[in-house]
Design an enzyme around this catalytic site. Sequence first.
Site, mmCIF file in Angstrom:
data_model
loop_
_atom_site.group_PDB
_atom_site.id
_atom_site.type_symbol
_atom_site.label_atom_id
_atom_site.label_comp_id
_atom_site.label_asym_id
_atom_site.label_seq_id
_atom_site.Cartn_x
_atom_site.Cartn_y
_atom_site.Cartn_z
ATOM 1 N N ARG A 162 -9.762 4.744 9.897
ATOM 2 C CA ARG A 162 -9.396 5.432 11.147
ATOM 3 C C ARG A 162 -10.054 4.740 12.333
ATOM 4 O O ARG A 162 -9.447 4.565 13.379
ATOM 5 C CB ARG A 162 -9.793 6.917 11.067
ATOM 6 N N ASP A 191 -6.289 3.292 4.375
ATOM 7 C CA ASP A 191 -5.646 4.590 4.577
ATOM 8 C C ASP A 191 -4.391 4.381 5.416
ATOM 9 O O ASP A 191 -4.033 3.235 5.729
ATOM 10 C CB ASP A 191 -6.617 5.594 5.234
ATOM 11 N N HIS A 265 -1.657 8.157 1.039
ATOM 12 C CA HIS A 265 -2.498 7.604 2.108
ATOM 13 C C HIS A 265 -2.327 6.085 2.192
ATOM 14 O O HIS A 265 -3.293 5.368 2.435
ATOM 15 C CB HIS A 265 -3.976 7.944 1.863
ATOM 16 N N ASP A 329 -5.908 11.803 -3.407
ATOM 17 C CA ASP A 329 -5.809 13.090 -2.702
ATOM 18 C C ASP A 329 -4.514 13.159 -1.894
ATOM 19 O O ASP A 329 -3.895 12.142 -1.594
ATOM 20 C CB ASP A 329 -7.000 13.254 -1.743
ATOM 21 N N GLU A 330 -4.152 14.368 -1.550
ATOM 22 C CA GLU A 330 -3.116 14.667 -0.552
ATOM 23 C C GLU A 330 -1.912 13.732 -0.642
ATOM 24 O O GLU A 330 -1.621 13.004 0.307
ATOM 25 C CB GLU A 330 -3.733 14.559 0.858
ATOM 26 N N TRP A 396 -13.850 17.756 -3.455
ATOM 27 C CA TRP A 396 -13.918 17.859 -1.983
ATOM 28 C C TRP A 396 -13.315 19.147 -1.458
ATOM 29 O O TRP A 396 -13.713 19.653 -0.425
ATOM 30 C CB TRP A 396 -13.229 16.658 -1.326
ATOM 31 N N TYR A 421 -19.071 17.424 4.575
ATOM 32 C CA TYR A 421 -18.340 16.491 5.440
ATOM 33 C C TYR A 421 -19.069 16.398 6.779
ATOM 34 O O TYR A 421 -19.026 17.316 7.587
ATOM 35 C CB TYR A 421 -16.899 16.971 5.662
ATOM 36 N N PHE A 422 -19.698 15.266 7.007
ATOM 37 C CA PHE A 422 -20.474 15.112 8.233
ATOM 38 C C PHE A 422 -19.591 14.819 9.444
ATOM 39 O O PHE A 422 -20.093 14.646 10.549
ATOM 40 C CB PHE A 422 -21.529 14.020 8.065
ATOM 41 N N TRP A 470 -15.483 11.102 7.708
ATOM 42 C CA TRP A 470 -14.129 10.662 8.063
ATOM 43 C C TRP A 470 -14.135 10.394 9.554
ATOM 44 O O TRP A 470 -14.745 11.148 10.325
ATOM 45 C CB TRP A 470 -13.113 11.742 7.693
ATOM 46 N N THR A 471 -13.428 9.342 9.972
ATOM 47 C CA THR A 471 -13.682 8.880 11.340
ATOM 48 C C THR A 471 -12.509 9.039 12.306
ATOM 49 O O THR A 471 -12.455 8.349 13.320
ATOM 50 C CB THR A 471 -14.151 7.413 11.313
HETATM 51 C C1 ACM Z 1 -10.096 14.183 1.557
HETATM 52 O O1 ACM Z 1 -10.844 14.676 2.390
HETATM 53 N N1 ACM Z 1 -8.784 14.150 1.764
HETATM 54 C C2 ACM Z 1 -10.597 13.638 0.316
#
Ligand code: ACM
Length: 755
Positions: A162, A191, A265, A329-330, A396, A421-422, A470-471
Site C-alpha cells: 500500500r 497486494d 489480493h 485471506d479475503e 487475524w 493490528y497496529f 497495514w499501510t
Molecule cells: C487481513 O487483514 N486481511 C489478513
Amino acid sequence: MKLFVAMLAGILLLAGCSPSSKKKEFNIIPYPVELSEGAGAFDLSANVKHAIRIGDADEALIDYLINVVKKEQGLELSTCKQGKIQFEINSELQLPKEGYLLSVTTKGVSITANERVGLFYAIQTLRQLIQIDEKGKATIPVVEIKDYPRFAWRGMHLDVSRHVFSVTEIKQFIDYLAMNKLNTMHWHLVDDQGWRLEIKKYPKLTEIGGWRDKVGFEANQKKGLNTDDGKPYGGFYTQEQVKEVVAYASERHITIVPEIELPGHSAAALVAYPEYYCDNAGELEIWSQAGVSAGVYCAGKESTFKFLEDVLTETMELFPSEYIHIGGDETPKDTWLACPKCKKRMKEVKAHDEHELQSYFVGRIEKFLSKNGRRLIGWDEILDGGLAPNAAVMSWRGVAGGVKAAEAGHDVVMTPMFPYYFNHVQNHVPNAPGHPGISTLRDVYTFPSIPADISPENRKHIIGVQANIWTEYIPKFEHIQYNVFPRLFAISEVAWSQQTRPWEDFYSRVQNKFPILERYGINYGKISYHVGINVKPQYEANSAEIEFIAERPLPIYYTTDGSEPTQTSITYEGKFVLSQNAHIKACQFKPDGTTTNISEKEINFHKAFGKSYDMKYNHAPQYDGGGKFGLTNGFLGVWIGVEEKPVDVTIDLGTETEITKINSRFKNQPMSWVFGPNTITYSVSLDGKHFKEVATFNPGITESDVNEIVTYPAEFATEKVRYVRILAESVGVCPDWHPAAGGKAWLFADEIIVE
Ligand code: ACM
Ligand code: ZN
C-alpha cells in the site's frame, strides 16, 4: 481521588523511585524470566577503556553492543583482553532455545548462552541495565538474570504494497524488532496496490505491477499526512536489496517470512500478467484505494500454478525462512463461479463449492512448498474447505480461527486484528495516521494471547504472537514509527515474557523508554487518555457490571445520564452494577483540564435483553458484536457484520410478552463498503411459524461519503408475541457509482431493542 493516590503509590513502589527506597530500577522490556538483585553495582565509567572481552562473541556482536551503548548512553566502550564484560558460549548449558544467563557483580559482567542468539538477547538486556546518574557516572546494578522466550514465533508484520518504504527504513524497522527480542518479520510484499519483489523470470511483475497511477488513499491527504501529486507511485526491491535485507536481519536473529498473496489480493500481478486471470473476467487495475479487488488467479488454468511455482521458487532462493506465507485471506470467488475453466476444475477435483476450490488451490501450493522443504502459513481463511496438516495458520479475524486451527492440530500464530493490528490508532490525537478503531497500548499488553477455551493438550500449537501493520493509512515511515511505538514494547513482552506483569508496572517501565526513543529520533505515539468501558451483562439479574479501564494513573470521571463529565462528576472507584437504562460517559482530564475524548456507552435493559436468537446468514467471525448475544446484550456500539447477505434475525423472547416498540441500529458508511439496509421489516409471532408484519422501512442506498448510524424505531398497538423477526435486506454489492462497484457490501447491525 482515592484510586489515584493508591495507584500512584503503587507505581512509586514498583518503580522504586521514592527517595528513601533502596530498591533498584530494572526498566527492562521484555521483562526477564528470573531476576534477582544484589547489593552494589559495577562501575562502567571506570572501565570504558577495558570494557569488553570478546571471548566467544564475534566482531559483529561486539560492534553492535558498542554502537547501541554509544547511541543510548553516549559511552564509548572499548575491547580489551582483560575486558570486564565477558561473553561465553557453552553448548552444554541447560537453557531453553534463545536463552541466556547474565550475571553482574561489582567486578564485571558475565554473559553465557548456548548459542550466539542468546548472547545477542543478553546484549539487549545489558543495554537496558546501564544507568547514568546526574554526574554522568555509568553503572550496572548487581543482578543475576536467567532468561528465555515464551514463544518461538515473535513477529511483526509490515505491508509495503500500500505504501513503499526504503531499504534503509526496512533496516531500521528490523532494528526495532531486534531490540525488543522479536525474531520474525513478516514482509507483506504483494497486494492489489502493488507488487514489490523482483522476480527475474517475470519482469513485468515489478515493471508494471510495481506502479499505480497515483499514491492515492485520499483520506491521508485529507488528514495532511501526505500529498498526491497525481504522478505514478510505486517501486520495488531488487533481489540484491532483498539479499542485503535478509542478511541484515539474520545477523540480528530475525527471520524474514515473505508473503506472496494468493489466490486473491493479486490485482497487481494480474495487471502485469492478465493471462493468469479468468478469461473474460473484465479489466483489472492496480488500486490506489483500500478494499479488496476482484484480482484473483484463475484456479482452472495449469499455467497459473506454473507461474506461482516459478515465483515461489525465486522467493525461496531469496528467503531461507522455513515458513512461506501465501496469504489466502479475503478472496472474492465470483470470477471462479463464472469461469468455464474454474468450473471444470471444480468438477475434476470434486470441489463442492468455491471454498473447496480455494482449498484445492492452497493445497497444491502447500504440496509444492513441502516438496521444497518449506512450510506453508496463511491467514485463517485457509482453514475453510480443509487444510494440509503441516500448514500453519495466522488468526487475524479474532482468535476463533486460531482456536479452531489449534484444535485441528495446526500450528497457529495469534494476530487478532483487535488488538494486534497496529494500523488501528492508539489514541485520540486528531488526524493520527491509521485505520479507525482504537487499540491502546494497554489493550495490547493485557490481551490474553492464548485463548482460555483451547484444550490444554492443544495449547502447544499456539507457537507465537504477531503484531501487524497495514499501510493504507500509514503513508510514511514516520507514521510507521508513530503507530508501532510504544505498542511494540507491549507485543515484545507478551511474546517473550512467560507472563505479563501488572499494567502499572509495565506503564512505569514504558515511561523510561521514551527518552531512548527520542535519542534514536523515533516518532512515537502518545499514551492515550482514553477510557475503555467494559460492560458485563448479567442476564438473570437484569443488570450489568461496568468497569472502566484507563492507561494513565489519573482519576476517571463519569456520568450515567448522558451529560458531559467534568472534574466534579462522580469519580470512578471500581466496578459497579447498573440495573436502570443509562447513557454512560467517562473520561480523564489532561493536566491543562482538557480531555481528548469522552467515551460513551448506552445500556438498555429492554424486553429482548439477553434473549437468544437465530441468524439465517452468519456474521463474519471478526464482527461478532461482542459474542453470542451480540444483538441483545443491552449495550450499543459493538457491531455484527454480515457480508453481502441480509441480517435476518429471529429473537425468542422465551415466553409470551406484550410489546409495543421495536428499534434497530445500522451503520451507514459507504466508503468503507458498509451500507445501511436497503429495506427493513419487523414482524412478530406467537408460535414461531406464522409471522405478522408490524413495520417496514425502505431507506434505499445513500449515494455519498457519509459515516452515520441509522435507526429504525417503530411503534404499534400492543402485540402479544414470543418471537420477533428483523429482516434487513443488504444492498448486496457496492453499486455502480462506488469506487469498489460490484464488491461485496457489508451490513453492520447493533442492538435490537424490543419494548
Ligand atoms: C487481513 O487483514 N486481511 C489478513
Ligand atoms: Zn478461472
